[in-house]
Design a protein around this motif. Structure first.
Motif, mmCIF file in Angstrom:
data_model
loop_
_atom_site.group_PDB
_atom_site.id
_atom_site.type_symbol
_atom_site.label_atom_id
_atom_site.label_comp_id
_atom_site.label_asym_id
_atom_site.label_seq_id
_atom_site.Cartn_x
_atom_site.Cartn_y
_atom_site.Cartn_z
ATOM 1 N N LEU A 1 98.414 -16.755 28.720
ATOM 2 C CA LEU A 1 97.235 -17.116 27.938
ATOM 3 C C LEU A 1 97.557 -17.434 26.484
ATOM 4 C CD1 LEU A 1 94.738 -14.347 29.153
ATOM 5 C CD2 LEU A 1 94.791 -16.743 29.875
ATOM 6 N N ASN A 2 98.821 -17.241 26.088
ATOM 7 C CA ASN A 2 99.175 -17.318 24.660
ATOM 8 C C ASN A 2 98.408 -16.288 23.855
ATOM 9 O OD1 ASN A 2 101.250 -19.182 23.854
ATOM 10 N ND2 ASN A 2 99.971 -20.823 24.664
ATOM 11 N N GLY A 3 98.227 -15.111 24.448
ATOM 12 C CA GLY A 3 97.538 -14.017 23.762
ATOM 13 C C GLY A 3 96.096 -13.880 24.185
ATOM 14 N N LEU B 1 106.601 -9.780 16.976
ATOM 15 C CA LEU B 1 107.738 -9.807 16.056
ATOM 16 C C LEU B 1 108.828 -10.763 16.532
ATOM 17 C CD1 LEU B 1 107.998 -5.961 15.370
ATOM 18 C CD2 LEU B 1 107.011 -7.699 13.863
ATOM 19 N N LEU B 2 108.782 -11.144 17.816
ATOM 20 C CA LEU B 2 109.731 -12.112 18.366
ATOM 21 C C LEU B 2 109.151 -13.522 18.353
ATOM 22 C CD1 LEU B 2 110.830 -9.337 19.513
ATOM 23 C CD2 LEU B 2 111.709 -10.666 21.432
ATOM 24 N N GLY B 3 107.973 -13.664 17.736
ATOM 25 C CA GLY B 3 107.336 -14.972 17.693
ATOM 26 C C GLY B 3 106.566 -15.302 18.953
ATOM 27 N N VAL B 4 106.288 -14.284 19.775
ATOM 28 C CA VAL B 4 105.533 -14.487 21.020
ATOM 29 C C VAL B 4 104.099 -14.029 20.784
ATOM 30 C CG1 VAL B 4 105.371 -13.916 23.467
ATOM 31 C CG2 VAL B 4 107.623 -14.075 22.371
ATOM 32 N N PRO B 5 103.103 -14.926 20.873
ATOM 33 C CA PRO B 5 101.719 -14.548 20.573
ATOM 34 C C PRO B 5 101.140 -13.568 21.588
ATOM 35 C CG PRO B 5 101.818 -16.796 21.431
ATOM 36 C CD PRO B 5 103.226 -16.358 21.221
ATOM 37 N N ILE B 6 100.582 -12.489 21.083
ATOM 38 C CA ILE B 6 99.931 -11.481 21.927
ATOM 39 C C ILE B 6 98.429 -11.466 21.665
ATOM 40 C CG2 ILE B 6 99.744 -8.996 22.368
ATOM 41 C CD1 ILE B 6 102.251 -10.330 23.553
ATOM 42 N N ARG B 7 98.047 -11.674 20.417
ATOM 43 C CA ARG B 7 96.621 -11.768 20.065
ATOM 44 C C ARG B 7 96.225 -13.246 20.034
ATOM 45 N NH1 ARG B 7 99.066 -8.017 16.704
ATOM 46 N NH2 ARG B 7 98.157 -5.918 16.671
ATOM 47 N N ARG C 1 102.051 -21.522 21.485
ATOM 48 C CA ARG C 1 103.190 -22.254 22.041
ATOM 49 C C ARG C 1 102.887 -22.703 23.457
ATOM 50 N NH1 ARG C 1 108.212 -18.797 22.909
ATOM 51 N NH2 ARG C 1 108.048 -18.354 20.711
ATOM 52 N N LYS C 2 103.472 -23.816 23.810
ATOM 53 C CA LYS C 2 103.351 -24.320 25.174
ATOM 54 C C LYS C 2 104.637 -25.056 25.508
ATOM 55 C CE LYS C 2 101.099 -24.877 29.035
ATOM 56 N NZ LYS C 2 100.756 -23.728 29.878
ATOM 57 N N THR C 3 105.393 -24.513 26.436
ATOM 58 C CA THR C 3 106.658 -25.124 26.821
ATOM 59 C C THR C 3 106.445 -26.081 27.986
ATOM 60 O OG1 THR C 3 107.837 -23.106 26.156
ATOM 61 C CG2 THR C 3 109.024 -24.660 27.556
ATOM 62 N N THR C 4 106.904 -27.294 27.822
ATOM 63 C CA THR C 4 106.825 -28.275 28.905
ATOM 64 C C THR C 4 107.937 -27.995 29.905
ATOM 65 O OG1 THR C 4 105.961 -29.928 27.374
ATOM 66 C CG2 THR C 4 106.823 -30.731 29.467
ATOM 67 N N ARG C 5 107.561 -27.814 31.158
ATOM 68 C CA ARG C 5 108.532 -27.463 32.187
ATOM 69 C C ARG C 5 108.829 -28.624 33.116
ATOM 70 N NH1 ARG C 5 109.874 -22.358 33.162
ATOM 71 N NH2 ARG C 5 111.719 -23.510 33.828
ATOM 72 N N LYS C 6 110.013 -28.599 33.695
ATOM 73 C CA LYS C 6 110.388 -29.603 34.684
ATOM 74 C C LYS C 6 109.641 -29.356 35.989
ATOM 75 C CE LYS C 6 115.008 -30.953 33.240
ATOM 76 N NZ LYS C 6 116.371 -31.220 33.697
ATOM 77 N N ASP C 7 109.359 -30.424 36.685
ATOM 78 C CA ASP C 7 108.730 -30.316 38.001
ATOM 79 C C ASP C 7 109.817 -30.007 39.021
ATOM 80 O OD1 ASP C 7 107.280 -30.443 40.298
ATOM 81 O OD2 ASP C 7 106.986 -32.627 40.251
ATOM 82 N N ARG C 8 109.775 -28.808 39.571
ATOM 83 C CA ARG C 8 110.756 -28.402 40.576
ATOM 84 C C ARG C 8 110.102 -28.171 41.936
ATOM 85 N NH1 ARG C 8 115.667 -27.060 38.182
ATOM 86 N NH2 ARG C 8 115.589 -26.823 35.913
ATOM 87 N N SER C 9 108.931 -28.753 42.128
ATOM 88 C CA SER C 9 108.190 -28.545 43.374
ATOM 89 C C SER C 9 108.948 -29.081 44.591
ATOM 90 C CB SER C 9 106.811 -29.215 43.283
ATOM 91 O OG SER C 9 106.940 -30.598 43.007
ATOM 92 N N HIS C 10 109.861 -30.031 44.360
ATOM 93 C CA HIS C 10 110.625 -30.611 45.462
ATOM 94 C C HIS C 10 111.814 -29.739 45.863
ATOM 95 C CE1 HIS C 10 112.675 -31.741 41.767
ATOM 96 N NE2 HIS C 10 113.784 -31.903 42.485
#
Length: 593
Positions: A412-414, A439-445, A452-461
């Protein structure tokens, strides 16, 4: 040593130590004493055996900091770190009377002038050799290294940190010694993140690489080699070290109590149970063969290997049991060692499967759905809380609930403060282990600016197990780096990119190459990945998978230390504490239903 590891980091390091320390000033038929400190003991233990040292004329290996008997008719080889404590110990060996015939001193890294002057003042006549090497890292596996510094996590991320800059400086120096050992001067890139740790470290490494190759007489002015170094922060992918992994090595270190890579287990000798132990490393060919396989494959493979041996000896009983194997070992001494290794892994795989069937299986679907944001059918998870709720309401261990909660929050990005308060009630109010991820730059609130939103590769195949659909983000990065697809806005360069990485020779990391072996890759390029704050076993596996898929590039991965889900949660919990005596993160565990 297992096939494919003979040209790895461990062997490269041993050859360097052999050439620069052991063989230096060695005379035929002469026996010498080798003196090590704590760090160099780890270094040598990681890459050679006592038999290797004896074959090179080393008769005794001593601890620098322990009381040692004088041997005035033998030369002493000191392989030590450049510390004041270490130099004082050397001085004491020669200050009044000579404990040894002469001293041959080899420092792992650059030695400050103050320490050199102390040696010169008190024992110059005893010293025949005094050299500085570049060995400040530990090879953990053929393609994995660490800086042996788990405390760096607190130094870099803690709210009470006071030594962040000096820690990054030391890390940079250690990374440069890795590059020097590999004879590489890589192009340096980093992942742009809200925290600037990766950027700072990349700048330090690039500067120190330049300084090193200006000072090194053998490689003076060395230009960039066919290698690339990527530096990332641990918060770059918070999901991979938290998920329950079902590949063998990752599963073992997550679920079984393993200390110093040693597995302890009970083996029945008749009616008596005896405790035995086995070291899980690349000296064990079976471990090396099985470690990256899915536990389902491992569970099938081990009994087959045991049955093959049983069939060779005409064992009629098809049921493989621990006591049966014990009897088999007694009857066939020549097969004892071979069967012993398989007994270890049969027992270890059984333990993993017991954990899986008791508790982990129920968690895996929830974790995978939350991590991927979709179920096994590819349908989007519309209500992550509804997915999480069964884990919170059932009697799972608190650690496992925390892991599921974190995956929910990452997806949910927090979330809101109100929602967080409700969640904390379900995990014994262990709030710091959740909140400190910020503290690691990962949003909790959800109010956090660190979205942040990381674009992921499509590995469905790609074929995979339903409970192992997640692929570490690091694998995407490795593949994109080799294919020259990393976005320069997200991955800025700190130095000129070498020719091998300009796109002209990019090779698909997903294209299989028959006949790919370690020798082929040695003549190609290298991708070195460094993660600040710990590397997980699943990320280590990715380095081997991508290397196997690409003929022209060897991937080496490293970090300050190697982490497990539990050790990472402990470290996160401790970030809000003042660094003093080590405090243990204690959670009251509930028994799984």
């Amino acid at each position: 040593m297992a096939p494919g590891t003979e040209h790895g980091l461990k062997n490269i390091l041993w050859q360097k130590i052999k050439e620069t320390v052991i063989d230096d000033h060695k005379k035929p038929g002469e026996w010498r004493i080798l003196i090590l400190d704590h760090f160099t003991t780890k270094v040598l233990s990681s890459c050679c055996k006592m038999s290797d040292l004896m074959s090179e004329g080393i008769t005794i290996v001593e601890d620098l900091y322990k009381n040692r008997e004088p041997v005035p008719d033998m030369k002493a080889v000191y392989f030590i770190s450049p510390s004041e404590k270490g130099v004082d110990s050397v001085v004491n060996d020669f200050k009044s009377t000579y404990k040894y015939k002469a001293a041959y001193i080899y420092f792992t890294d650059y030695c400050p002038d103050s320490l050199f002057n102390k040696l010169k003042t008190y024992c110059a006549k005893a010293i025949r050799v005094c050299k500085e090497l570049n060995i400040s890292f530990l090879p953990y596996e053929s393609q994995v290294f660490t800086l042996d510094n788990p405390d760096a996590f607190h130094s870099i991320y803690s709210t009470h940190r006071t030594d962040k800059d000096t820690t990054l400086e030391k890390m940079a120096e250690q990374i440069v010694t890795l590059c020097a050992t590999l004879d590489e001067n890589p192009g340096v890139r980093y992942k742009r993140e809200p925290l600037d740790n990766a950027k700072k470290l990349a700048e330090l490494v690039e500067n120190k690489l330049g300084e090193h190759y200006e000072l090194d007489e053998k490689c003076k002015g060395k230009s960039k080699t066919q290698a690339q170094l990527l530096i990332v922060d641990r918060g770059f992918d918070p999901v991979s070290p938290i998920l329950h992994e079902l590949t063998y090595q990752a599963m073992v270190y997550d679920l079984i109590s393993i200390e110093n890579d040693t597995y302890k287990y009970q083996s029945k000798d008749g009616a008596v149970a005896k405790e035995k132990q086995s070291i899980l490393n690349e000296e064990d060919d079976l471990w090396t063969k099985l470690r990256h396989m899915h536990i389902a494959e491992v569970s099938e493979k081990i009994p087959k290997l045991v049955k093959e041996i049983s069939a060779n000896k005409k064992i009629k009983d098809n049921k493989i049991t621990m006591s049966g194997l014990s009897q088999l070992m007694k009857k066939m001494p020549s097969f004892r060692k071979q069967i012993s290794k398989q007994t270890v892994h049969l027992n270890l795989a059984e333990e993993c499967m017991n954990h899986f069937q008791t508790n982990v299986e129920k968690l895996c679907k929830v974790e995978q759905d939350l991590a991927l944001g979709a179920d096994t059918e590819g349908q989007k998870v519309k209500d992550p809380m509804r997915t999480l709720l069964p884990v919170l309401l059932q009697k799972h261990p608190t650690y496992d609930k925390i892991r599921a909660v974190l995956l929910y929050l990452f997806s949910l990005n927090g979330t809101t403060e109100e929602n967080l308060r409700k969640i904390f009630q379900q995990i014994d109010n262990e709030s710091n282990v959740i909140l400190n991820w910020d503290l690691l730059g990962v949003p909790i609130r959800s109010s956090s600016s660190q979205q942040r939103k990381t674009t992921r590769k499509d590995r469905s195949h790609e074929e995979t197990y339903q409970l192992s659909r997640w692929t570490p983000v690091m694998k995407d990065v490795m593949e994109d780096a080799i294919e020259n697809k990393l976005d320069t806005r997200e991955w800025p360069h700190k130095s000129e990119c070498p020719a091998a990485w300009n796109g002209s020779g990019a090779v698909s990391a997903r294209q299989k190459h028959k006949g790919s072996n370690q020798d082929d890759r040695r003549s190609g390029s290298r991708l070195i990945v460094f993660i600040i704050g710990g590397v997980s076993y699943s990320e280590m596996r990715c380095a081997y998978e991508v290397t196997q898929a690409v003929k022209s590039c060897e991937v080496i991965i490293g970090s300050t230390h190697i982490l497990t889900p539990r050790s990472l949660l402990d470290d996160i919990q401790d970030l809000s504490k003042t660094k003093g005596p080590m405090e243990t993160f204690t959670i009251i565990e509930e028994k799984a239903a």
